[in-house]
Each structure stands twice: as C-alpha cells, then as structure tokens.
Scaffold this motif. Sequence first.
Motif, PDB file in Angstrom:
ATOM      1  N   SER A  46     -17.702  10.795  -7.392  1.00 23.99           N
ATOM      2  CA  SER A  46     -17.740   9.619  -8.454  1.00 23.99           C
ATOM      3  C   SER A  46     -16.204   9.346  -8.477  1.00 23.99           C
ATOM      4  CB  SER A  46     -18.222   9.638  -9.635  1.00 23.99           C
ATOM      5  OG  SER A  46     -17.704  10.868 -10.402  1.00 23.99           O
ATOM      6  N   HIS A  47     -15.982   8.010  -8.523  1.00 24.30           N
ATOM      7  CA  HIS A  47     -14.446   7.528  -8.871  1.00 24.30           C
ATOM      8  C   HIS A  47     -14.532   6.122  -9.578  1.00 24.30           C
ATOM      9  CE1 HIS A  47     -15.957   6.017  -4.899  1.00 24.30           C
ATOM     10  NE2 HIS A  47     -15.757   7.066  -4.358  1.00 24.30           N
ATOM     11  N   ASN A  48     -14.937   6.363 -10.976  1.00 23.97           N
ATOM     12  CA  ASN A  48     -15.181   5.042 -11.727  1.00 23.97           C
ATOM     13  C   ASN A  48     -14.016   4.056 -11.966  1.00 23.97           C
ATOM     14  OD1 ASN A  48     -17.682   5.909 -12.451  1.00 23.97           O
ATOM     15  ND2 ASN A  48     -16.958   7.274 -13.790  1.00 23.97           N
ATOM     16  N   ASN A  49     -12.719   4.619 -11.674  1.00 23.80           N
ATOM     17  CA  ASN A  49     -11.411   3.987 -12.059  1.00 23.80           C
ATOM     18  C   ASN A  49     -10.582   3.523 -10.571  1.00 23.80           C
ATOM     19  OD1 ASN A  49     -11.812   4.137 -14.900  1.00 23.80           O
ATOM     20  ND2 ASN A  49     -10.358   5.995 -14.807  1.00 23.80           N
ATOM     21  N   ILE A  50     -11.793   3.525  -9.621  1.00 24.92           N
ATOM     22  CA  ILE A  50     -11.058   3.108  -8.234  1.00 24.92           C
ATOM     23  C   ILE A  50     -10.509   1.570  -8.446  1.00 24.92           C
ATOM     24  CG2 ILE A  50     -13.352   2.059  -7.196  1.00 24.92           C
ATOM     25  CD1 ILE A  50     -12.407   3.369  -4.831  1.00 24.92           C
ATOM     26  N   ALA A  51      -9.400   1.378  -7.788  1.00 25.30           N
ATOM     27  CA  ALA A  51      -8.416  -0.060  -7.743  1.00 25.30           C
ATOM     28  C   ALA A  51      -8.956  -0.838  -6.566  1.00 25.30           C
ATOM     29  CB  ALA A  51      -7.237   0.484  -7.679  1.00 25.30           C
ATOM     30  N   THR A  52      -8.780  -1.869  -6.590  1.00 27.92           N
ATOM     31  CA  THR A  52      -9.165  -2.963  -5.588  1.00 27.92           C
ATOM     32  C   THR A  52      -8.746  -2.423  -4.200  1.00 27.92           C
ATOM     33  OG1 THR A  52      -9.064  -4.558  -7.516  1.00 27.92           O
ATOM     34  CG2 THR A  52      -9.221  -5.304  -5.051  1.00 27.92           C
ATOM     35  N   ASN A  53      -7.551  -1.933  -4.266  1.00 28.72           N
ATOM     36  CA  ASN A  53      -6.915  -2.023  -2.791  1.00 28.72           C
ATOM     37  C   ASN A  53      -7.170  -0.403  -2.358  1.00 28.72           C
ATOM     38  OD1 ASN A  53      -5.868  -4.422  -2.773  1.00 28.72           O
ATOM     39  ND2 ASN A  53      -3.998  -3.973  -3.958  1.00 28.72           N
ATOM     40  N   ASP A  54      -7.823   0.178  -3.396  1.00 27.41           N
ATOM     41  CA  ASP A  54      -7.720   1.644  -2.819  1.00 27.41           C
ATOM     42  C   ASP A  54      -8.911   2.015  -1.624  1.00 27.41           C
ATOM     43  OD1 ASP A  54      -7.521   3.303  -6.019  1.00 27.41           O
ATOM     44  OD2 ASP A  54      -5.913   2.511  -4.811  1.00 27.41           O
ATOM     45  N   TYR A  55      -8.723   2.828  -0.641  1.00 24.83           N
ATOM     46  CA  TYR A  55      -9.686   3.372   0.213  1.00 24.83           C
ATOM     47  C   TYR A  55     -10.344   4.676  -0.288  1.00 24.83           C
ATOM     48  CZ  TYR A  55      -8.686  -0.203   3.797  1.00 24.83           C
ATOM     49  OH  TYR A  55      -8.566  -1.420   4.336  1.00 24.83           O
ATOM     50  N   ILE A  56     -11.212   4.974   0.271  1.00 22.76           N
ATOM     51  CA  ILE A  56     -11.846   6.156  -0.114  1.00 22.76           C
ATOM     52  C   ILE A  56     -11.769   7.123   1.202  1.00 22.76           C
ATOM     53  CG2 ILE A  56     -13.999   7.426  -0.845  1.00 22.76           C
ATOM     54  CD1 ILE A  56     -14.814   4.623  -1.861  1.00 22.76           C
ATOM     55  N   THR A  57     -11.252   8.152   1.035  1.00 16.98           N
ATOM     56  CA  THR A  57     -11.145   9.082   2.444  1.00 16.98           C
ATOM     57  C   THR A  57     -11.609  10.613   1.865  1.00 16.98           C
ATOM     58  OG1 THR A  57      -8.811   7.941   2.823  1.00 16.98           O
ATOM     59  CG2 THR A  57      -9.369   9.950   3.956  1.00 16.98           C
ATOM     60  N   TRP A  58     -12.250  11.075   2.930  1.00 21.91           N
ATOM     61  CA  TRP A  58     -12.756  12.500   2.955  1.00 21.91           C
ATOM     62  C   TRP A  58     -12.120  13.535   3.722  1.00 21.91           C
ATOM     63  CZ3 TRP A  58     -16.954  14.414  -0.393  1.00 21.91           C
ATOM     64  CH2 TRP A  58     -17.110  13.616  -1.295  1.00 21.91           C
ATOM     65  N   TYR A  59     -11.847  14.785   3.598  1.00 23.64           N
ATOM     66  CA  TYR A  59     -11.241  15.631   4.057  1.00 23.64           C
ATOM     67  C   TYR A  59     -11.883  16.942   4.029  1.00 23.64           C
ATOM     68  CZ  TYR A  59      -7.064  12.722   3.901  1.00 23.64           C
ATOM     69  OH  TYR A  59      -6.234  11.827   4.086  1.00 23.64           O
ATOM     70  N   GLN A  60     -11.949  17.686   5.009  1.00 23.81           N
ATOM     71  CA  GLN A  60     -12.549  18.962   5.293  1.00 23.81           C
ATOM     72  C   GLN A  60     -11.610  20.117   5.312  1.00 23.81           C
ATOM     73  OE1 GLN A  60     -13.770  20.022   9.328  1.00 23.81           O
ATOM     74  NE2 GLN A  60     -15.881  20.607   8.231  1.00 23.81           N
ATOM     75  N   GLN A  61     -11.641  21.186   4.562  1.00 26.05           N
ATOM     76  CA  GLN A  61     -10.733  22.295   4.569  1.00 26.05           C
ATOM     77  C   GLN A  61     -11.170  23.631   4.701  1.00 26.05           C
ATOM     78  OE1 GLN A  61      -8.243  23.081   1.082  1.00 26.05           O
ATOM     79  NE2 GLN A  61      -6.530  23.707   2.328  1.00 26.05           N
ATOM     80  N   PHE A  62     -10.807  24.475   5.936  1.00 23.87           N
ATOM     81  CA  PHE A  62     -11.180  25.603   6.157  1.00 23.87           C
ATOM     82  C   PHE A  62     -10.230  26.655   5.462  1.00 23.87           C
ATOM     83  CE2 PHE A  62     -14.669  24.473   8.369  1.00 23.87           C
ATOM     84  CZ  PHE A  62     -14.332  23.649   9.636  1.00 23.87           C
ATOM     85  N   PRO A  63     -10.429  27.910   5.262  1.00 23.00           N
ATOM     86  CA  PRO A  63      -9.531  28.813   4.825  1.00 23.00           C
ATOM     87  C   PRO A  63      -8.343  28.866   5.495  1.00 23.00           C
ATOM     88  CG  PRO A  63     -11.851  29.828   4.698  1.00 23.00           C
ATOM     89  CD  PRO A  63     -11.876  28.589   5.193  1.00 23.00           C
TER      90      PRO A  63
END
Lengths: 112, 113
Positions: A23-40
Amino acid sequence: LAKTTQPISMDSYEGQEVNITCSHNNIATNDYITWYQQFPSQGPRFIIQGYKTKVTNEVASLFIPADRKSSTLSLPRVSLSDTAVYYCLVANASGGSYIPTFGRGTSLIVHP
Amino acid sequence: DARVTQTPRHKVTEMGQEVTMRCQPILGHNTVFWYRQTMMQGLELLAYFRNRAPLDDSGMPKDRFSAEMPDATLATLKIQPSEPRDSAVYFCASGLRTNQPQHFGDGTRLSIL
C-alpha cells in the motif's frame, strides 16, 4: 513523503501463485511503482515496474488499481529459489528531486 | 551483463578510522545512489547523484559522512571518523534516469569494532 506498507512475511509452497500487496496511499502523480527482490548477501534486484493497470514480464505481473494507492506483485508458480525478500519502491518527488524510499520488505519463504 | 561494482566487499576496522567505499556505476547511467542496510532500519537512502551532481544527501550524517563522484566511473562514500553504529551493509546503485529501475551492487559489509 510517500510511505509503503507490506506484509512482513509470507509462506507458500512450490508451484503456487504468490501475491504480495503493497500500500502506498500518498503516491504522487509522477511516481512509478517498482518491485525488487533481494537474496542474502546480495543487492536488491529489479523485478518489475509499472505506473497503472497491469504490467507483465517473464518473471512476474504487477497489478495497479485505478487509484494507484496499492499494487500487487504476482509471482506465478513459485519455486524454492523464489525465497527472498521483496520490496516495493515508490519515489517521493520533492521540490523536483527524487527520493526513493524502500519499505521494510516482505520475506517470502517457499516450502517444498 | 553490465554490473555495478563495489569495493571492498568486506571491511573490518576500529572505531575512529577513516573508511572509504567505492562504486563503479554501469556505463551510461547518470543516476547513482548510496544506501545503508541494517536489520533495524532496513534500506535507507544516504545520497543521490544525477550527472555527478549531488541532489540529495539528507539521509546522511553530515558530520562524518561524505559522498562524491570524482568522475562518471567512480562514486565514493567516506566515513571519518567511523563509529560502531556505522556497521552495516552499504549498497551503491545506478540507473539510466530518475524513476528508472536501479541496478545494485553486491554491497560493502562494514564492521566497526
């Protein structure tokens, strides 16, 4: 500043579909949403990015509703190697600068 | 496959010593980020450069930390003097443009005794 909220952890089994919501309730108009994966012992690795509706690539899908206040990362048919921490990132535009803020991430454990 | 390279991978030193961490961003990327990751705080942005100019370092303790980009192929993060609370993994990331996906190095694991 836009803040992201994700579940702290999730469990799944090999072959299942996993959906992780951010959830990102305060997302701005120009913001993109990006997902990352992290291994140890590694740096985060880019998975997928989107602005609205649905994006799909060879490893995941990203669903973003019309209000963009949340997003769901969908991993089809997970395997043991998908065990990792998953972060959603929403940029914070402030005075023309770009301030990426990572959430605490979701620790996904895939069981045999 | 182009990668962000960070050196050293591990660093152990005593408090009060100067620590310098280096990063080689991917060629052609004009944005560079420094992050710190700890169990307590997660991933925190320390500094951000675009076209080698510092745009934001509000997350960085200015009295002891400094970040620079002497040229397009090198970014540095210095801590002087170092303190035990600086122990963390420090990541560098680069990107083509603002709001584009970031590519992370494998980090420098820093331990201050």
